[in-house]
Design a protein around this motif. Structure first.
Motif, short mmCIF file in Angstrom:
data_model
loop_
_atom_site.label_atom_id
_atom_site.label_comp_id
_atom_site.label_asym_id
_atom_site.label_seq_id
_atom_site.Cartn_x
_atom_site.Cartn_y
_atom_site.Cartn_z
N THR A 1 -14.55 -12.40 -27.14
CA THR A 1 -14.78 -12.00 -25.74
C THR A 1 -15.55 -10.70 -25.71
O THR A 1 -15.16 -9.72 -26.35
CB THR A 1 -13.44 -11.82 -25.01
OG1 THR A 1 -12.71 -13.05 -25.05
CG2 THR A 1 -13.66 -11.42 -23.56
N ILE A 2 -16.67 -10.69 -24.96
CA ILE A 2 -17.49 -9.49 -24.83
C ILE A 2 -17.90 -9.35 -23.36
O ILE A 2 -18.46 -10.29 -22.77
CB ILE A 2 -18.76 -9.55 -25.69
CG1 ILE A 2 -18.42 -9.92 -27.15
CG2 ILE A 2 -19.52 -8.23 -25.64
CD1 ILE A 2 -19.63 -10.22 -28.00
N ASN A 3 -17.59 -8.23 -22.78
CA ASN A 3 -18.00 -7.93 -21.40
C ASN A 3 -17.61 -9.04 -20.41
O ASN A 3 -18.39 -9.43 -19.53
CB ASN A 3 -19.51 -7.70 -21.32
CG ASN A 3 -19.96 -6.52 -22.16
OD1 ASN A 3 -19.22 -5.54 -22.31
ND2 ASN A 3 -21.17 -6.60 -22.71
N GLY A 4 -16.40 -9.56 -20.58
CA GLY A 4 -15.89 -10.55 -19.64
C GLY A 4 -16.40 -11.96 -19.84
O GLY A 4 -16.23 -12.82 -18.96
N ASN A 5 -17.04 -12.24 -21.00
CA ASN A 5 -17.54 -13.57 -21.28
C ASN A 5 -17.15 -14.00 -22.69
O ASN A 5 -16.98 -13.16 -23.59
CB ASN A 5 -19.07 -13.62 -21.16
CG ASN A 5 -19.54 -13.53 -19.72
OD1 ASN A 5 -19.39 -14.47 -18.95
ND2 ASN A 5 -20.11 -12.39 -19.36
N LEU A 6 -17.02 -15.32 -22.87
CA LEU A 6 -16.75 -15.88 -24.18
C LEU A 6 -18.08 -16.18 -24.86
O LEU A 6 -18.91 -16.91 -24.32
CB LEU A 6 -15.93 -17.17 -24.06
CG LEU A 6 -15.70 -17.97 -25.35
CD1 LEU A 6 -14.96 -17.12 -26.38
CD2 LEU A 6 -14.94 -19.26 -25.06
N TYR A 7 -18.28 -15.58 -26.03
CA TYR A 7 -19.54 -15.76 -26.75
C TYR A 7 -19.32 -16.44 -28.10
O TYR A 7 -18.33 -16.17 -28.80
CB TYR A 7 -20.23 -14.42 -26.99
CG TYR A 7 -21.00 -13.91 -25.79
CD1 TYR A 7 -22.23 -14.45 -25.45
CD2 TYR A 7 -20.47 -12.90 -25.00
CE1 TYR A 7 -22.93 -13.99 -24.35
CE2 TYR A 7 -21.16 -12.42 -23.90
CZ TYR A 7 -22.40 -12.97 -23.57
OH TYR A 7 -23.09 -12.51 -22.48
N GLU A 8 -20.25 -17.29 -28.43
CA GLU A 8 -20.36 -17.89 -29.76
C GLU A 8 -21.46 -17.13 -30.48
O GLU A 8 -22.59 -17.05 -29.99
CB GLU A 8 -20.70 -19.37 -29.65
CG GLU A 8 -20.97 -20.07 -30.96
CD GLU A 8 -21.38 -21.52 -30.74
OE1 GLU A 8 -22.12 -22.06 -31.59
OE2 GLU A 8 -20.97 -22.12 -29.71
N LEU A 9 -21.14 -16.57 -31.65
CA LEU A 9 -22.09 -15.75 -32.40
C LEU A 9 -22.39 -16.44 -33.72
O LEU A 9 -21.57 -16.44 -34.64
CB LEU A 9 -21.52 -14.36 -32.61
CG LEU A 9 -21.17 -13.63 -31.29
CD1 LEU A 9 -20.36 -12.37 -31.57
CD2 LEU A 9 -22.44 -13.28 -30.52
N ASP A 10 -23.56 -17.04 -33.78
CA ASP A 10 -23.99 -17.83 -34.92
C ASP A 10 -25.34 -17.30 -35.38
O ASP A 10 -26.33 -17.41 -34.65
CB ASP A 10 -24.08 -19.31 -34.51
CG ASP A 10 -24.56 -20.21 -35.65
OD1 ASP A 10 -24.92 -19.71 -36.72
OD2 ASP A 10 -24.57 -21.44 -35.45
N GLY A 11 -25.40 -16.74 -36.58
CA GLY A 11 -26.63 -16.14 -37.05
C GLY A 11 -27.78 -17.10 -37.24
O GLY A 11 -28.93 -16.67 -37.37
#
Length: 313
Positions: A172-182
């Motif tokens: 969770t970043i800044n109120g959002n769910l993020y998928e972090l895939d390089g």
């Protein structure tokens, strides 16, 4: 070229001590044994999830430029830590850093803080280059690789016949769910999410990801990054939990030490000593003959078993 990065296991003990050796405080990893929001909630606070899955070599991206699930957020890439993967075998540590360096509630230590500050204004591809060239991060990462005298995973590229696995992160970043895939061009947004409802929001995203694979594909692994349970246990005087967690840490330390050593030389010396002992007491020839007879018997039993199977078919 692998740039000297080796493969590490998706293991709670490996990841926990990896981040500790990078200077991170009060973080632990727990294997998620169930895709259940209530189970994940019990682990709170949960900083993020690391997901390991089989990645088809040569997998193509959607022609329309859209993410398979969620939405590319190119603007977010400039305001959070997102690095493209530019080197083989680094994706486990890169996924872990994608959570650590995007959270304001984790004490990451001086080295990672300086790395984040140094790369803050870089585009995502240069962040990946900076990560791959970090001597500290690479050295700590490689210290948890399983020792093998036979395999050098940096000597060749993967082919379509290989099973290739990839790590990505969700947080969770800044109120959002993020998928972090390089391997993707930018962070992927999966909608509004807070730390309080992360356990509810992440489960359907993971389920959709897993459903892309055939029903017989079970080679997935999920690790939750959580607050070290020993901190809470010590604060409330929970002696039982504290002792249990300390025992787990000791077991992880032992397992990690075993990973750093290969035992080929040890086995070789034991075999030589056994042979020397047999030669000394005159039983070497008998020992060889007994071993040969056992091998013949196992082969005969195996052939007999195959014959039975053919008769049943």
């Amino acid at each position: 070229m692998s740039g000297g990065w080796n493969t590490i296991e998706s293991d709670a003990g490996v990841f926990t001590y990896l981040v500790e050796n990078l200077g991170v405080k009060n973080v632990q990893f727990e294997e998620m044994i169930s895709l259940d929001s209530d189970y994940l909630r019990q682990l709170s606070p949960v900083y993020g999830v690391i997901f390991l899955f089989k990645y088809p070599v040569g997998q193509s991206k959607p022609d329309d430029g859209n993410a398979v699930d969620g939405n590319f957020d190119f603007a977010a890439a400039e305001n959070l830590f997102f690095a493209n993967q530019v080197i083989q075998n680094a994706c486990a540590t890169q996924a872990i850093l994608s959570v650590l360096l995007n959270r304001g509630d984790i004490e990451v230590g001086n080295d990672l803080s300086e790395f984040k500050e140094f790369t803050q204004q870089f585009p995502s591809d240069l962040r990946g280059e900076a990560l791959s060239n970090s001597e500290l991060i690479r050295t700590v990462h490689n210290s948890f690789a399983r020792s093998s005298p036979f395999i050098d995973e940096g000597t060749r590229a993967a082919t379509e016949n290989d099973d290739v696995y990839h790590f990505i992160a969700y947080t969770t970043i800044n109120g959002n769910l993020y998928e972090l895939d390089g391997l993707q061009p930018s962070p992927i947004a999966h909608g509004p999410c807070t730390d309080e409802n992360f356990h509810e929001k992440i489960i359907p995203v993971l389920q959709r990801r897993i459903e892309r694979y055939p029903a017989n594909e079970i080679r997935f692994n999920l690790l939750a990054m959580i607050k070290d349970p020993r901190v809470t246990a010590a604060a409330i005087g929970d002696v039982e939990t504290l002792e249990r967690e300390e025992q787990r840490r000791e077991a992880w330390l032992w397992e990690n030490e075993l990973r750093r050593h290969n035992f080929v030389g040890f086995i070789h010396e034991v075999a030589k000593e056994v042979a020397r002992s047999k030669l000394k007491d005159g039983g070497f020839d008998q020992w060889i003959e007994e071993a040969r007879d056992k091998s013949k018997k196992r082969l005969a039993d195996k052939k007999g078993g195959l014959a039975d199977v053919e008769m049943e078919l």
